[in-house]
Enzyme design. Structure first.
Site, short mmCIF file in Angstrom:
data_model
loop_
_atom_site.label_atom_id
_atom_site.label_comp_id
_atom_site.label_asym_id
_atom_site.label_seq_id
_atom_site.Cartn_x
_atom_site.Cartn_y
_atom_site.Cartn_z
N HIS A 138 57.81 25.22 72.33
CA HIS A 138 56.60 24.04 71.17
C HIS A 138 56.12 25.42 70.73
O HIS A 138 55.77 26.74 71.41
CB HIS A 138 56.41 23.49 72.42
CG HIS A 138 55.32 24.54 72.83
ND1 HIS A 138 53.89 25.03 72.55
CD2 HIS A 138 55.57 24.56 74.15
CE1 HIS A 138 53.51 25.77 73.72
NE2 HIS A 138 54.44 25.48 74.88
N HIS A 147 68.37 34.73 62.58
CA HIS A 147 68.95 34.17 63.22
C HIS A 147 68.95 34.16 64.54
O HIS A 147 68.78 35.12 65.48
CB HIS A 147 70.34 35.05 63.52
CG HIS A 147 71.63 34.63 63.51
ND1 HIS A 147 72.89 35.54 63.81
CD2 HIS A 147 71.80 33.68 64.55
CE1 HIS A 147 73.77 34.71 64.53
NE2 HIS A 147 73.20 33.79 65.49
#
Length: 745
Positions: A138, A147
């Site tokens: 979260h 990436h």
């Protein structure tokens, strides 16, 4: 696979192994891949068929328009570069097995592979790779072109900067910030913040090297002739005017330009760039925003590019953006732009394209060299005939001339010294554009939708262009508008910028106090300002707004300014111009209509006063304390506030919260603030020190060609002064060229 008409069509840029994974995700999601491009078709993956050469071979001939594109290139820097030169729509590719929280935001061009998990309130940037089984908890923020490799695990509140690569199976503990263009090795456990351009390996993770990007390393090889610190509209027009001049003059040497910006987006600046988003508007009509001949050039460009511009506008905006398009559909179809309050980002795209095109043209002719640097400049030091420019990342650049074009001063924080403060019942936004408006709006939407039982109240502090813009965007997005109870604005005058001209009442209005000064023998800046304020007060008394009076009053006091001597004119520029400007704010109908609708719904209040504090009561609610304008007393607003957005504007040069660069320039005596406290003293060549020039808002409080300058955010003034500066720079190099027997390099 059998192709049917129902399939959505898409194109892939990149034909390596990475593109095969993306292709499978797309086809499983019902897409038909119509074309595959690659800059080196001969090196394609064996399974890639019918690969066409990419855009590098011929950028203009490349089919930018058409079906959306996904950049299927695994190397982050290459993906970023390709995204920069393609003018195409981009699509996402999300595997059906990925688990993504509804409150997560995912940028265009991003790919999410099988088994990946993205938890609530996470923001994923553009053209990011979230690889197989990666876990992102979260409140993460993942920058553009990053990436996250297979099975990497990012705990809560982690930030990953632009272009960084988190390796296979790496673990990042909560609240760690990884800088931009970093490499986190496979299996690394990251326990603390990582600076930009660093490589980290091991358990616990250790920095084994910190490097400069290749383009910055190369910059030290040859000194610049001109270094621009800041790349917004003022520096962009200065560059354009200067390029026009050197193309027609024989300087007998190649000019090297270095363009430095603290953000990776060049030539647009905050107002016209990504940080403001695509769906906020000019505060004036286009014909009042841009003078000729630039207006005609821009309109021609709009006509040629309106389809993709409107698509981006609608994609970025919500219901109000869609309404704006439908309302002005006929004008847009007929290329009738002059009276429209167009999205500001349109102009940013135009300038960016124009500058880069001109730079490329003169590079091909061998007249210039150009280097771009991304980083914050913290110091400038005069060293013989050169300036040494120091960046925060320890990079140094030397230049013969320096153009300081850093835009307006930073936002003045109202409450606590953070850009955004989040508590149980309060979200306080001190800087709506940090890191960018879209991300801040996403946080507001998440906060507003948290408690369905009791809708939050929004307080916007400031009734300037930024304040109106925030009200518009908050009501543009249904996820915010439907979850807010009431919107309140706090401003000193208790008045909002006006949008509608009352043509009948306007005929009866006369600025009597200013006209009475026509026969005065001795005029001062103060007497003109006092008369102006009286005429503005009279307009308020008869309920005649700024849209109806601004032209009349400006013309009246403008005629008197020509009679002031230089000292008094400078006083007006420093002490009174901006104060009058605050009383003459106008706005577009689309902004005022939003407020009218809220008023009709009983969901809008306007308080005349100044912000004092936010205090928490015994019930855990936050209340506004303000200094009431009428009584001069401190008061508490009776309703609790839950979302507070600071739109009061910038700080000034006497405060401590100005950038380190400006502090150092003032300490060394290179720049001296004038009485306006928002501008520096300069000479006729716009120099604050020898070969150190100022352009943009920091020119406030000066006199040029007999004209007082107090507000440098109007495009007409920006174009005029950037032209003045470019002429001074060109003359300097022309004179130097005549004295030199051979080129500098």
């Amino acid at each position: 696979m059998k192709v049917t008409k129902e399939l959505k069509k898409i194109r892939i840029y990149g034909a390596g192994g990475h593109s095969q994974v993306i292709r499978e995700v797309l086809e499983n999601n019902g897409y038909e891949v119509t074309e595959t491009f690659d800059d080196k078709p001969s090196g394609r993956h064996y399974a890639s068929k019918n690969v066409t050469s990419g855009a590098r071979e011929d950028l203009k001939a490349f089919p930018h328009e058409g079906h959306p594109v996904i950049i299927a290139v695994g190397i982050n820097a290459e993906r970023a570069e390709i995204a920069g030169f393609l003018k195409s729509d981009f699509e996402k590719a999300i595997h059906q097995s990925a688990i993504i929280a509804p409150s997560a935001a995912i940028g265009e061009g991003t790919v999410v592979f099988a088994g990946a998990i993205i938890q609530p309130n996470t923001t994923i940037g553009k053209h990011v790779i979230i690889n197989t089984a990666a876990s992102i908890d979260h409140d993460n923020v993942i920058g553009d072109y990053a990436h996250i490799s297979p099975k990497a695990a990012l705990c809560g509140h982690v930030e990953v900067g632009e272009g960084s690569h988190v390796g296979v199976g790496a673990v990042v503990i909560p609240k760690v910030k990884i800088g931009k263009w970093c490499t986190i090795g496979a299996g690394t456990v990251v326990l603390k913040d990582v600076p930009d351009y660093s490589t980290v390996v091991g358990n616990p993770g250790k920095i084994i090297k910190t490097r400069l990007p290749e383009n910055q390393i190369n910059n030290t090889s040859m000194p610049s002739h001109i270094a621009f610190i800041g790349s917004g509209i003022s520096s962009s027009f200065t560059i354009l005017h200067f390029l026009d001049r050197i193309e027609t003059n024989d300087l007998k040497k190649k000019i090297k330009l270095t363009i430095i910006d603290k953000y990776p987006e060049f030539h647009a600046g905050i107002p016209y760039g990504n940080r403001s988003g695509f769906s906020v508007h000019l505060i004036t009509s286009l014909k009042n925003f841009l003078p000729e001949p630039e207006l005609g050039k821009f309109i021609k460009w709009l006509n040629n590019n309106k389809n993709w511009l409107l698509h981006e506008f609608e994609k970025d905006g919500g219901t109000l953006a869609a309404n704006w398009i439908s309302t002005h559909q006929d004008k847009i179809e007929n290329n009738d732009w002059e009276d429209l309050f167009i999205p500001r980002r349109f102009f940013g795209w135009y300038i960016d394209e124009k500058v880069k095109s001109r730079l490329e043209s003169l590079k091909i002719k061998g007249l210039i060299e150009v280097d771009y640097l991304t980083g914050e400049v913290v110091d400038v030091e005069k060293n013989d005939e050169k300036y040494i420019i120091s960046l925060e990342n320890n990079e140094k650049v030397s230049s013969e001339k320096v153009i300081l074009s850093v835009g307006s001063l930073p936002v003045n924080h109202l409450w606590k010294n953070e850009s955004l403060i989040e508590e149980d019942n309060l979200l306080f936004v001190n800087d709506p554009y940090k890191p960018e408006l879209k991300e801040v709006l996403h946080k507001i939407e998440n906060f507003a939708s948290r408690n369905k039982g009791k809708k939050p109240n929004v307080l916007v502090v400031g009734a300037n262009a930024s304040g109106l813009e925030m009200l518009y965007k908050l009501n543009d997005l249904e996820g915010i508008k439907s979850n807010v109870n009431k919107f309140t604005v706090l401003s000193t005058q208790g008045l909002l910028p006006d949008a509608v001209i009352d043509r009948e009442k306007r005929k009866e209005y006369t600025p009597f106090n200013l006209h009475a000064l026509a026969n005065e023998n001795l005029l001062t800046a103060k007497t003109i300002a006092e008369a102006t304020f009286k005429d503005l007060d009279y307009a308020d008394e008869i309920s005649l707004g700024a849209a109806s009076t601004v032209e009349i009053i400006s013309k009246a006091f403008g005629a008197l300014l020509g009679r002031l001597d230089k000292d008094e004119l400078k006083k007006f520029a420093c002490l009174y111009g901006n104060e009058i400007g605050r009383r003459q704010r106008c706005a577009g109908f689309h902004y005022s209509k939003t407020i009218d609708e809220l008023r009709n719904e009983g969901r809008f209040d306007h308080i005349a006063g100044r912000f004092s504090d936010i205090k928490k009561n015994n019930n855990g609610e936050y209340l506004l304390e303000y200094l009431e304008t009428k009584s001069g007393e401190n008061k508490i607003f009776e309703e609790p506030v839950n979302i507070v957005i600071n739109c009061i504007g910038s700080t000034n040069l006497s405060k401590d919260n100005i950038p380190e660069l400006l502090k150092n320039l003032m300490y060394k005596g290179y720049c001296k603030p004038n009485e306006s406290k928002i501008g520096f003293e300069v000479n006729e060549s716009l120099e604050s020190f020898e070969n150190l020039h100022i352009v943009g808002p920091l020119l406030a409080g000066n006199i040029f060609e007999g004209k007082a300058v107090w507000h440098l955010e109007h495009c007409g003034r920006i174009i005029w002064l950037s032209n003045v500066l470019s002429e001074k720079i060109n003359n300097y190099f022309l004179k130097k060229s005549e004295l030199e027997e051979k080129p500098l390099n």
